[in-house]
Design an enzyme around this catalytic site. Sequence first.
Site, mmCIF file in Angstrom:
data_model
loop_
_atom_site.group_PDB
_atom_site.id
_atom_site.type_symbol
_atom_site.label_atom_id
_atom_site.label_comp_id
_atom_site.label_asym_id
_atom_site.label_seq_id
_atom_site.Cartn_x
_atom_site.Cartn_y
_atom_site.Cartn_z
ATOM 1 N N HIS A 121 0.816 -1.470 0.069
ATOM 2 C CA HIS A 121 0.034 0.099 0.037
ATOM 3 C C HIS A 121 1.095 1.242 -0.197
ATOM 4 O O HIS A 121 0.299 2.310 0.676
ATOM 5 C CB HIS A 121 -0.896 -0.496 1.374
ATOM 6 C CG HIS A 121 -1.836 -1.184 0.594
ATOM 7 N ND1 HIS A 121 -2.327 -1.427 -0.510
ATOM 8 C CD2 HIS A 121 -3.266 -1.276 2.112
ATOM 9 C CE1 HIS A 121 -3.368 -2.116 -0.037
ATOM 10 N NE2 HIS A 121 -4.060 -2.093 1.311
ATOM 11 N N HIS A 126 -9.161 1.973 -0.239
ATOM 12 C CA HIS A 126 -9.854 1.095 1.245
ATOM 13 C C HIS A 126 -10.502 0.785 2.213
ATOM 14 O O HIS A 126 -10.847 0.937 3.447
ATOM 15 C CB HIS A 126 -8.193 0.856 1.913
ATOM 16 C CG HIS A 126 -7.580 -0.605 1.722
ATOM 17 N ND1 HIS A 126 -8.598 -1.636 3.023
ATOM 18 C CD2 HIS A 126 -6.774 -1.302 1.799
ATOM 19 C CE1 HIS A 126 -7.704 -2.470 2.912
ATOM 20 N NE2 HIS A 126 -6.815 -2.304 2.212
ATOM 21 N N SER A 127 -11.927 1.458 1.928
ATOM 22 C CA SER A 127 -13.097 1.023 2.763
ATOM 23 C C SER A 127 -13.527 0.058 2.880
ATOM 24 O O SER A 127 -13.623 -0.305 2.389
ATOM 25 C CB SER A 127 -14.057 1.644 2.127
ATOM 26 O OG SER A 127 -14.228 3.692 2.185
ATOM 27 N N TYR A 128 -14.367 -0.511 4.698
ATOM 28 C CA TYR A 128 -14.016 -1.344 4.869
ATOM 29 C C TYR A 128 -15.860 -0.892 5.015
ATOM 30 O O TYR A 128 -15.973 -0.274 5.773
ATOM 31 C CB TYR A 128 -13.350 -1.568 6.139
ATOM 32 C CG TYR A 128 -12.525 -2.305 6.145
ATOM 33 C CD1 TYR A 128 -12.063 -3.105 7.040
ATOM 34 C CD2 TYR A 128 -11.146 -1.241 6.086
ATOM 35 C CE1 TYR A 128 -10.444 -3.995 6.725
ATOM 36 C CE2 TYR A 128 -10.102 -1.722 5.914
ATOM 37 C CZ TYR A 128 -9.204 -2.998 6.659
ATOM 38 O OH TYR A 128 -8.390 -3.470 6.370
ATOM 39 N N GLU A 161 -11.844 -3.187 -3.398
ATOM 40 C CA GLU A 161 -10.592 -2.804 -3.986
ATOM 41 C C GLU A 161 -10.678 -2.491 -5.312
ATOM 42 O O GLU A 161 -9.744 -3.054 -6.102
ATOM 43 C CB GLU A 161 -9.598 -2.801 -3.524
ATOM 44 C CG GLU A 161 -9.630 -2.180 -1.626
ATOM 45 C CD GLU A 161 -8.907 -3.665 -1.204
ATOM 46 O OE1 GLU A 161 -7.571 -2.926 -1.526
ATOM 47 O OE2 GLU A 161 -8.893 -4.145 0.297
#
Length: 322
Positions: free
Chosen positions: A106, A175-177, A309
């Site tokens: 990342h 990179h949202s959860y 993603e």
Amino acid sequence: MALVLMEEFGEVPGEGRVQKWILKSSNITVEIITLGCIITAIKCKGKNGEVNDIVLGYDDLEGYLANPKYFGAVIGRVANRIAKGRFVVDGKDYQLAINNGPNSLHGGLRGFSKVIWGSEGVEGGVRLTLTSPDGDQNYPGEVQASVTYTLEGDTLSIQYQARSTRTTPINLTNHSYFNLAGQGSADIYDHEVSINAPTYLPVDDVMIPTGEVRPVEHTPFDLRRPVLIGPRLKEVPGPGFDHNFCLSSPGDAWTERVCARVFHPASGCVMEVSTTQPGVQFYTANFLDGSFKGKGGASYPKHSAFCLETQNWPDAVNQVGP
């Protein structure tokens, strides 16, 4: 178009102030901070009118300054893993910082997710900009990057742009959860997922693609029809999904198409993902362990969220194409 508001979120000593941008439509509110272009909240209505925040995160800036799991952040210069942190461009060897087992993950120790971006309001959204200098995290070339979030009705769009003064790898993603039952819910086992991908990339024991592009048919990775995540996780080798699903070959002409859909029957919440990218990394939060205290004091254990993603294929700079 959405109503766009801005307010102060805090200050990073020696670096500057962090703003929060709020995008509001009739059904959805999205909150974004200028640190790492992080999506800190997505609030939407369920079928019974209740409002849930469906992304994991923190209540304050302090949490996002650490943010070891990259909640909500834009990832760059290169999302996902680069094997051994090494690559060759224009005949020159580059060595990146190692921050994930033997690999670089990342963007390195201080990637795009760790810095404050400039911002300006646009119609229905916000445009964030960043200049990454030549040699940043040991990547070549100065990169001018921008990320634009716009909200129209129920659709949140993210547009990424980058221009470099030298040849350099670039692979940006968010990179949202997500947990469609609401952040802080215990797990995602009652979510239904489908991914429109005929192949996926098997990985080795340090999560680097082996080089094989394997058909999903007759494997637990066949998600072309909706499946419940909970039962399917029991069939997947290892701790869960953390794999690239191949939507097209990286060299193909990219056109936007629906790549994934997730449905939470109890709330009626549906998330559909479209992309121009050749891959989507489906990750089921295998490495959350409940030790992070999130919004409202919530605990985030293993499998309490999922990520989709959209990106280029992992380690593409070192892989031979199909």
